[in-house]
Design a protein around this motif. Structure first.
Motif, short mmCIF file in Angstrom:
data_model
loop_
_atom_site.label_atom_id
_atom_site.label_comp_id
_atom_site.label_asym_id
_atom_site.label_seq_id
_atom_site.Cartn_x
_atom_site.Cartn_y
_atom_site.Cartn_z
N THR A 17 0.29 -1.21 0.24
CA THR A 17 0.06 0.24 -0.29
C THR A 17 0.83 1.14 -0.33
O THR A 17 1.79 1.10 0.26
CB THR A 17 -1.16 -0.10 1.36
N PHE A 18 0.34 1.88 -0.46
CA PHE A 18 0.79 3.31 -0.88
C PHE A 18 1.01 4.38 0.13
O PHE A 18 -0.31 4.73 0.19
CB PHE A 18 1.37 4.07 -2.23
N LYS A 19 1.97 5.11 0.84
CA LYS A 19 2.34 5.88 1.43
C LYS A 19 1.61 7.90 0.10
O LYS A 19 1.70 7.94 -0.44
CB LYS A 19 2.96 6.80 2.30
N ARG A 20 1.09 9.20 1.29
CA ARG A 20 0.36 10.17 0.29
C ARG A 20 1.94 10.60 -0.59
O ARG A 20 1.54 11.49 -1.41
CB ARG A 20 0.62 11.61 0.91
N ASP A 21 3.23 10.24 0.05
CA ASP A 21 4.06 10.84 -0.76
C ASP A 21 4.62 9.70 -2.07
O ASP A 21 5.93 9.87 -2.77
CB ASP A 21 4.92 10.86 0.16
N GLY A 22 3.46 8.70 -1.88
CA GLY A 22 4.19 7.56 -3.28
C GLY A 22 4.76 6.26 -2.85
O GLY A 22 5.36 5.39 -3.09
N THR A 23 5.31 6.22 -1.27
CA THR A 23 6.60 4.90 -0.95
C THR A 23 5.75 3.95 -0.48
O THR A 23 4.73 3.96 -0.05
CB THR A 23 7.17 5.86 0.31
N GLY A 24 5.89 3.23 -1.39
CA GLY A 24 5.23 1.99 -0.90
C GLY A 24 5.74 1.05 0.93
O GLY A 24 7.10 1.29 1.01
N VAL A 25 4.44 0.61 1.59
CA VAL A 25 5.69 0.09 2.30
C VAL A 25 4.57 -1.71 1.89
O VAL A 25 3.29 -1.66 1.77
CB VAL A 25 4.40 0.11 3.87
N ALA A 26 5.21 -2.23 2.10
CA ALA A 26 4.96 -4.17 1.44
C ALA A 26 4.59 -4.79 3.16
O ALA A 26 4.93 -4.55 3.97
CB ALA A 26 5.97 -4.79 1.26
N THR A 27 3.26 -5.72 3.19
CA THR A 27 3.00 -6.21 4.37
C THR A 27 2.75 -7.52 3.99
O THR A 27 2.23 -7.80 3.05
CB THR A 27 1.86 -5.41 5.11
N PRO A 28 2.93 -8.70 4.85
CA PRO A 28 2.51 -10.37 3.74
C PRO A 28 0.95 -10.33 4.57
O PRO A 28 1.31 -10.32 5.58
CB PRO A 28 3.78 -11.26 4.43
N VAL A 29 0.39 -10.58 3.98
CA VAL A 29 -0.78 -11.27 4.44
C VAL A 29 -1.70 -12.42 3.67
O VAL A 29 -1.15 -13.13 2.88
CB VAL A 29 -1.69 -9.84 4.08
N TRP A 30 -2.21 -12.92 4.44
CA TRP A 30 -3.58 -13.77 4.53
C TRP A 30 -4.34 -13.43 3.04
O TRP A 30 -4.50 -12.19 3.45
CB TRP A 30 -4.03 -14.69 5.04
N HIS A 31 -4.95 -14.04 2.20
CA HIS A 31 -5.83 -13.78 1.73
C HIS A 31 -6.83 -14.84 0.67
O HIS A 31 -6.36 -16.09 0.95
CB HIS A 31 -4.68 -13.17 -0.02
N GLY A 56 -5.41 4.56 -2.63
CA GLY A 56 -6.15 3.15 -3.17
C GLY A 56 -5.67 2.61 -3.60
O GLY A 56 -5.79 1.46 -4.18
N ARG A 57 -4.12 3.43 -4.23
CA ARG A 57 -3.18 2.04 -4.76
C ARG A 57 -2.89 0.95 -3.80
O ARG A 57 -2.89 1.15 -3.09
CB ARG A 57 -1.67 2.74 -5.49
N ALA A 58 -2.50 -0.32 -4.75
CA ALA A 58 -1.91 -1.24 -4.17
C ALA A 58 -0.98 -1.93 -5.14
O ALA A 58 -1.59 -2.50 -6.23
CB ALA A 58 -3.30 -2.21 -3.34
N LYS A 77 -1.13 -5.54 -10.54
CA LYS A 77 -1.07 -4.07 -9.61
C LYS A 77 -2.99 -3.52 -9.62
O LYS A 77 -4.12 -4.19 -10.88
CB LYS A 77 -0.89 -2.87 -10.08
N GLY A 78 -3.45 -3.52 -8.43
CA GLY A 78 -5.15 -2.64 -8.40
C GLY A 78 -5.00 -1.71 -7.83
O GLY A 78 -4.00 -0.88 -7.53
N THR A 79 -7.04 -1.87 -7.53
CA THR A 79 -7.48 -0.47 -6.99
C THR A 79 -7.85 -1.21 -5.50
O THR A 79 -8.48 -1.83 -5.59
CB THR A 79 -8.21 0.27 -7.40
N ALA A 80 -7.48 -0.49 -3.99
CA ALA A 80 -7.92 -1.03 -2.70
C ALA A 80 -8.96 -0.48 -2.28
O ALA A 80 -9.12 0.34 -2.64
CB ALA A 80 -7.25 -0.79 -2.66
N ARG A 81 -10.25 -0.99 -2.44
CA ARG A 81 -11.64 -0.33 -1.54
C ARG A 81 -11.48 -0.88 0.57
O ARG A 81 -10.78 -2.46 0.25
CB ARG A 81 -12.47 -0.08 -1.45
N LEU A 82 -12.17 -0.41 0.88
CA LEU A 82 -12.30 -1.29 2.28
C LEU A 82 -14.08 -1.31 2.45
O LEU A 82 -14.55 -0.84 1.33
CB LEU A 82 -12.13 0.10 3.61
N LEU A 83 -14.15 -2.76 2.84
CA LEU A 83 -15.22 -3.08 3.20
C LEU A 83 -16.61 -2.70 4.32
O LEU A 83 -15.68 -2.41 5.75
CB LEU A 83 -15.57 -4.65 2.90
N ASP A 84 -17.76 -2.89 4.14
CA ASP A 84 -17.81 -2.36 4.93
C ASP A 84 -18.44 -3.77 6.11
O ASP A 84 -16.99 -4.95 5.98
CB ASP A 84 -20.07 -1.94 5.03
#
Length: 126
Positions: A17-31, A56-58, A77-84
């Motif tokens: 996921t990306f910070k406002r300055d464009g820096t990416g931060v990686a996190t290993p996750v289950w999916h 929303g960049r991912a 690459k894709g677009t991320a969004r939060l779910l309800d």
């Protein structure tokens, strides 16, 4: 086999996921994948959730448990969004079907009446 199929078959992915300055931060996750969407569940106060709110960049890449990416690993690459709440509950059920450890952890939390921090699901459209 398509990239989405390779990502879906893997046990872990590196979610960038990306910070406002464009820096990416990686996190290993289950999916879990469904169609062209990838679902991840995280604590609502996690930094990756805040970064998804801001941009929303991912990017998603197949990795191991520690987040190490093998040369030539499937990536998208894709677009991320939060779910309800309903979307989060559905994503948690899908993850529990894929990962035995998730089912065991959820069972112990219910059995011991443990308080868990609020969770939110992130959907990444690939």
């Amino acid at each position: 086999m398509s990239v989405i199929d390779e990502i879906g078959r893997s046990k872990h992915v590196s979610l960038v996921t990306f910070k406002r300055d464009g820096t990416g931060v990686a996190t290993p996750v289950w999916h879990v994948t469904e169609g062209n969407e990838l679902y991840v569940v995280s604590e609502a106060k996690a930094w990756k959730v805040k970064r998804v709110r801001n941009t929303g960049r991912a990017e998603v890449t197949v990795c191991d448990l520690r987040g190490r990416i093998a040369p030539g690993a499937a990536s998208a690459k894709g677009t991320a969004r939060l779910l309800d709440e309903a979307g989060t509950a559905a994503a948690r059920e899908k993850l529990a079907r894929k990962y035995v450890s998730s089912r065991v952890g959820n069972w112990f939390a219910r059995l011991l009446h443990l308080r868990r921090p609020p969770l939110v699901a992130i959907a990444v459209t690939l």
